[in-house]
Design a protein around this motif. Structure first.
Motif, PDB file in Angstrom:
ATOM      1  N   LYS A   1       0.829  -1.212   0.000  1.00  0.00           N
ATOM      2  CA  LYS A   1       0.000   0.000   0.000  1.00  0.00           C
ATOM      3  C   LYS A   1       0.865   1.264   0.000  1.00  0.00           C
ATOM      4  O   LYS A   1       0.567   2.226  -0.704  1.00  0.00           O
ATOM      5  N   SER A   2       1.911   1.257   0.798  1.00  0.00           N
ATOM      6  CA  SER A   2       2.794   2.430   0.881  1.00  0.00           C
ATOM      7  C   SER A   2       3.572   2.637  -0.408  1.00  0.00           C
ATOM      8  O   SER A   2       3.785   3.777  -0.829  1.00  0.00           O
ATOM      9  N   ALA A   3       3.983   1.556  -1.023  1.00  0.00           N
ATOM     10  CA  ALA A   3       4.760   1.667  -2.259  1.00  0.00           C
ATOM     11  C   ALA A   3       3.954   2.314  -3.381  1.00  0.00           C
ATOM     12  O   ALA A   3       4.536   2.951  -4.268  1.00  0.00           O
ATOM     13  N   THR A   4       2.643   2.197  -3.330  1.00  0.00           N
ATOM     14  CA  THR A   4       1.820   2.837  -4.368  1.00  0.00           C
ATOM     15  C   THR A   4       1.888   4.364  -4.279  1.00  0.00           C
ATOM     16  O   THR A   4       1.489   5.047  -5.220  1.00  0.00           O
ATOM     17  N   LYS A   5       2.383   4.896  -3.199  1.00  0.00           N
ATOM     18  CA  LYS A   5       2.481   6.351  -3.009  1.00  0.00           C
ATOM     19  C   LYS A   5       3.820   6.924  -3.489  1.00  0.00           C
ATOM     20  O   LYS A   5       3.994   8.133  -3.585  1.00  0.00           O
ATOM     21  N   LEU A   6       4.768   6.062  -3.813  1.00  0.00           N
ATOM     22  CA  LEU A   6       6.108   6.522  -4.168  1.00  0.00           C
ATOM     23  C   LEU A   6       6.121   7.355  -5.445  1.00  0.00           C
ATOM     24  O   LEU A   6       6.831   8.364  -5.517  1.00  0.00           O
ATOM     25  N   HIS A   7       5.359   6.968  -6.437  1.00  0.00           N
ATOM     26  CA  HIS A   7       5.312   7.744  -7.684  1.00  0.00           C
ATOM     27  C   HIS A   7       4.764   9.154  -7.427  1.00  0.00           C
ATOM     28  O   HIS A   7       5.301  10.133  -7.940  1.00  0.00           O
ATOM     29  N   LEU A   8       3.712   9.253  -6.625  1.00  0.00           N
ATOM     30  CA  LEU A   8       3.146  10.562  -6.292  1.00  0.00           C
ATOM     31  C   LEU A   8       4.175  11.420  -5.554  1.00  0.00           C
ATOM     32  O   LEU A   8       4.309  12.611  -5.839  1.00  0.00           O
ATOM     33  N   ILE A   9       4.908  10.819  -4.638  1.00  0.00           N
ATOM     34  CA  ILE A   9       5.944  11.564  -3.910  1.00  0.00           C
ATOM     35  C   ILE A   9       6.970  12.120  -4.886  1.00  0.00           C
ATOM     36  O   ILE A   9       7.345  13.298  -4.812  1.00  0.00           O
ATOM     37  N   SER A  10       7.417  11.300  -5.831  1.00  0.00           N
ATOM     38  CA  SER A  10       8.387  11.769  -6.837  1.00  0.00           C
ATOM     39  C   SER A  10       7.816  12.908  -7.671  1.00  0.00           C
ATOM     40  O   SER A  10       8.506  13.893  -7.945  1.00  0.00           O
ATOM     41  N   THR A  11       6.558  12.780  -8.071  1.00  0.00           N
ATOM     42  CA  THR A  11       5.897  13.826  -8.864  1.00  0.00           C
ATOM     43  C   THR A  11       5.849  15.139  -8.082  1.00  0.00           C
ATOM     44  O   THR A  11       6.165  16.206  -8.621  1.00  0.00           O
ATOM     45  N   LEU A  12       5.482  15.069  -6.825  1.00  0.00           N
ATOM     46  CA  LEU A  12       5.409  16.268  -5.987  1.00  0.00           C
ATOM     47  C   LEU A  12       6.786  16.910  -5.811  1.00  0.00           C
ATOM     48  O   LEU A  12       6.918  18.137  -5.822  1.00  0.00           O
ATOM     49  N   LEU A  13       7.796  16.093  -5.671  1.00  0.00           N
ATOM     50  CA  LEU A  13       9.155  16.626  -5.520  1.00  0.00           C
ATOM     51  C   LEU A  13       9.650  17.273  -6.809  1.00  0.00           C
ATOM     52  O   LEU A  13      10.334  18.305  -6.762  1.00  0.00           O
ATOM     53  N   GLU A  14       9.299  16.698  -7.939  1.00  0.00           N
ATOM     54  CA  GLU A  14       9.660  17.319  -9.224  1.00  0.00           C
ATOM     55  C   GLU A  14       8.942  18.665  -9.368  1.00  0.00           C
ATOM     56  O   GLU A  14       9.535  19.639  -9.845  1.00  0.00           O
ATOM     57  N   ASP A  15       7.680  18.727  -8.940  1.00  0.00           N
ATOM     58  CA  ASP A  15       6.943  19.995  -8.953  1.00  0.00           C
ATOM     59  C   ASP A  15       7.633  21.024  -8.052  1.00  0.00           C
ATOM     60  O   ASP A  15       7.774  22.194  -8.415  1.00  0.00           O
ATOM     61  N   ALA A  16       8.063  20.579  -6.872  1.00  0.00           N
ATOM     62  CA  ALA A  16       8.736  21.480  -5.930  1.00  0.00           C
ATOM     63  C   ALA A  16      10.057  21.979  -6.513  1.00  0.00           C
ATOM     64  O   ALA A  16      10.411  23.156  -6.353  1.00  0.00           O
ATOM     65  N   LYS A  17      10.750  21.114  -7.211  1.00  0.00           N
ATOM     66  CA  LYS A  17      12.022  21.509  -7.841  1.00  0.00           C
ATOM     67  C   LYS A  17      11.785  22.601  -8.886  1.00  0.00           C
ATOM     68  O   LYS A  17      12.493  23.614  -8.911  1.00  0.00           O
ATOM     69  N   ARG A  18      10.770  22.407  -9.732  1.00  0.00           N
ATOM     70  CA  ARG A  18      10.447  23.433 -10.741  1.00  0.00           C
ATOM     71  C   ARG A  18      10.053  24.748 -10.070  1.00  0.00           C
ATOM     72  O   ARG A  18      10.464  25.826 -10.496  1.00  0.00           O
ATOM     73  N   TYR A  19       9.268  24.653  -9.012  1.00  0.00           N
ATOM     74  CA  TYR A  19       8.828  25.844  -8.289  1.00  0.00           C
ATOM     75  C   TYR A  19      10.024  26.582  -7.690  1.00  0.00           C
ATOM     76  O   TYR A  19      10.122  27.804  -7.786  1.00  0.00           O
ATOM     77  N   LEU A  20      10.938  25.847  -7.085  1.00  0.00           N
ATOM     78  CA  LEU A  20      12.100  26.475  -6.452  1.00  0.00           C
ATOM     79  C   LEU A  20      13.060  27.103  -7.465  1.00  0.00           C
ATOM     80  O   LEU A  20      13.734  28.072  -7.145  1.00  0.00           O
ATOM     81  N   ASN A  21      13.106  26.557  -8.653  1.00  0.00           N
ATOM     82  CA  ASN A  21      13.972  27.141  -9.680  1.00  0.00           C
ATOM     83  C   ASN A  21      13.572  28.579 -10.010  1.00  0.00           C
ATOM     84  O   ASN A  21      14.405  29.375 -10.427  1.00  0.00           O
ATOM     85  N   ALA A  22      12.297  28.915  -9.815  1.00  0.00           N
ATOM     86  CA  ALA A  22      11.817  30.268 -10.116  1.00  0.00           C
ATOM     87  C   ALA A  22      11.512  31.082  -8.860  1.00  0.00           C
ATOM     88  O   ALA A  22      11.085  32.227  -8.956  1.00  0.00           O
ATOM     89  N   ALA A  23      11.736  30.512  -7.684  1.00  0.00           N
ATOM     90  CA  ALA A  23      11.360  31.177  -6.430  1.00  0.00           C
ATOM     91  C   ALA A  23      12.455  32.109  -5.932  1.00  0.00           C
ATOM     92  O   ALA A  23      13.613  32.016  -6.331  1.00  0.00           O
ATOM     93  N   ASP A  24      12.061  32.979  -5.000  1.00  0.00           N
ATOM     94  CA  ASP A  24      13.034  33.880  -4.389  1.00  0.00           C
ATOM     95  C   ASP A  24      13.758  33.179  -3.229  1.00  0.00           C
ATOM     96  O   ASP A  24      13.387  32.082  -2.818  1.00  0.00           O
ATOM     97  N   ALA A  25      14.789  33.837  -2.731  1.00  0.00           N
ATOM     98  CA  ALA A  25      15.634  33.245  -1.696  1.00  0.00           C
ATOM     99  C   ALA A  25      14.861  32.952  -0.412  1.00  0.00           C
ATOM    100  O   ALA A  25      15.099  31.934   0.245  1.00  0.00           O
ATOM    101  N   ALA A  26      13.920  33.811  -0.048  1.00  0.00           N
ATOM    102  CA  ALA A  26      13.151  33.598   1.183  1.00  0.00           C
ATOM    103  C   ALA A  26      12.306  32.325   1.085  1.00  0.00           C
ATOM    104  O   ALA A  26      12.192  31.566   2.052  1.00  0.00           O
ATOM    105  N   THR A  27      11.721  32.087  -0.069  1.00  0.00           N
ATOM    106  CA  THR A  27      10.916  30.883  -0.273  1.00  0.00           C
ATOM    107  C   THR A  27      11.797  29.647  -0.197  1.00  0.00           C
ATOM    108  O   THR A  27      11.446  28.658   0.449  1.00  0.00           O
ATOM    109  N   GLU A  28      12.943  29.719  -0.840  1.00  0.00           N
ATOM    110  CA  GLU A  28      13.867  28.587  -0.823  1.00  0.00           C
ATOM    111  C   GLU A  28      14.323  28.264   0.605  1.00  0.00           C
ATOM    112  O   GLU A  28      14.405  27.106   0.997  1.00  0.00           O
ATOM    113  N   THR A  29      14.596  29.312   1.360  1.00  0.00           N
ATOM    114  CA  THR A  29      15.002  29.122   2.749  1.00  0.00           C
ATOM    115  C   THR A  29      13.864  28.527   3.568  1.00  0.00           C
ATOM    116  O   THR A  29      14.094  27.671   4.433  1.00  0.00           O
TER     117      THR A  29
END
Length: 184
Positions: free
Chosen positions: A43-71
């Motif tokens: 059951k937990s392993a079925t959530k791993l793909h979603l976790i990766s997707t969310l982290l990729e989204d966060a990476k894209r968001y941080l690439n365009a974010a300001d320093a305060a957001t990154e911190t």
């Protein structure tokens, strides 16, 4: 910490988490058809793909974010990273060794982590951290992914505990050498 260091640190942490989640998923793919595998692993392993997707989204968001957001991201990401590393180790330790069942391996691996060592606690903790980031920074992901995240958090929360309460306090016995071991 300067904005550039914060950006680099946050992005490095995300990359480390993705690497750990991918490694965990690879271990799971190798053992997923095993009958002795605890249900919550599946059951937990079925959530791993979603976790990766969310982290990729966060990476894209941080690439365009300001320093305060990154911190602001960094402490939550550090917590995610610690849990992802423990999750990877847990899955790796469940791989069978001769003479032991998956249950025995899981119990030992979870015991070394402690109270939060259940697979559902680790996956749930990562999902909770990602949900906190998505709530604080709504632009980090899409509405559809937020719904998937909310559903995943709910599903993990509703899982029955995979190990009994107090498992982390159970005694561990070590025996080296030959002869019988008596534990009274």
């Amino acid at each position: 910490m300067s904005g550039i260091k914060a950006a680099g640190l946050a992005l490095d942490i995300i990359s480390n988490i993705i690497s750990d989640i991918d490694a965990t998923n690879q271990v799971y793919e190798g053992i997923k058809d095993e009958a002795e595998l605890p249900t919550n692993f599946k059951k937990s392993a079925t959530k791993l793909h979603l976790i990766s997707t969310l982290l990729e989204d966060a990476k894209r968001y941080l690439n365009a974010a300001d320093a305060a957001t990154e911190t602001a991201f960094t402490p939550t990401l550090e917590n995610c990273e610690a849990q992802a590393t423990q999750l990877k180790k847990l899955f790796e330790k469940v791989i069978l060794e001769e003479g032991e069942t998956r249950w025995d391996r899981y119990m030992k691996a979870a015991w070394t982590i402690g109270k939060r060592g259940r697979v559902e606690n680790l996956v749930g903790g990562i999902l909770d951290d990602l949900q906190a980031l998505a709530t604080r920074f709504p632009e980090v992901t899409t509405p559809r992914t937020k719904k998937q995240l909310a559903k995943a958090v709910e599903e993990v929360t509703e899982m029955e505990p995979s190990l009994p309460d107090g498992f982390e306090q159970m005694p561990a016995y070590a025996h080296y050498g030959s002869g019988a071991q008596n534990n009274n």
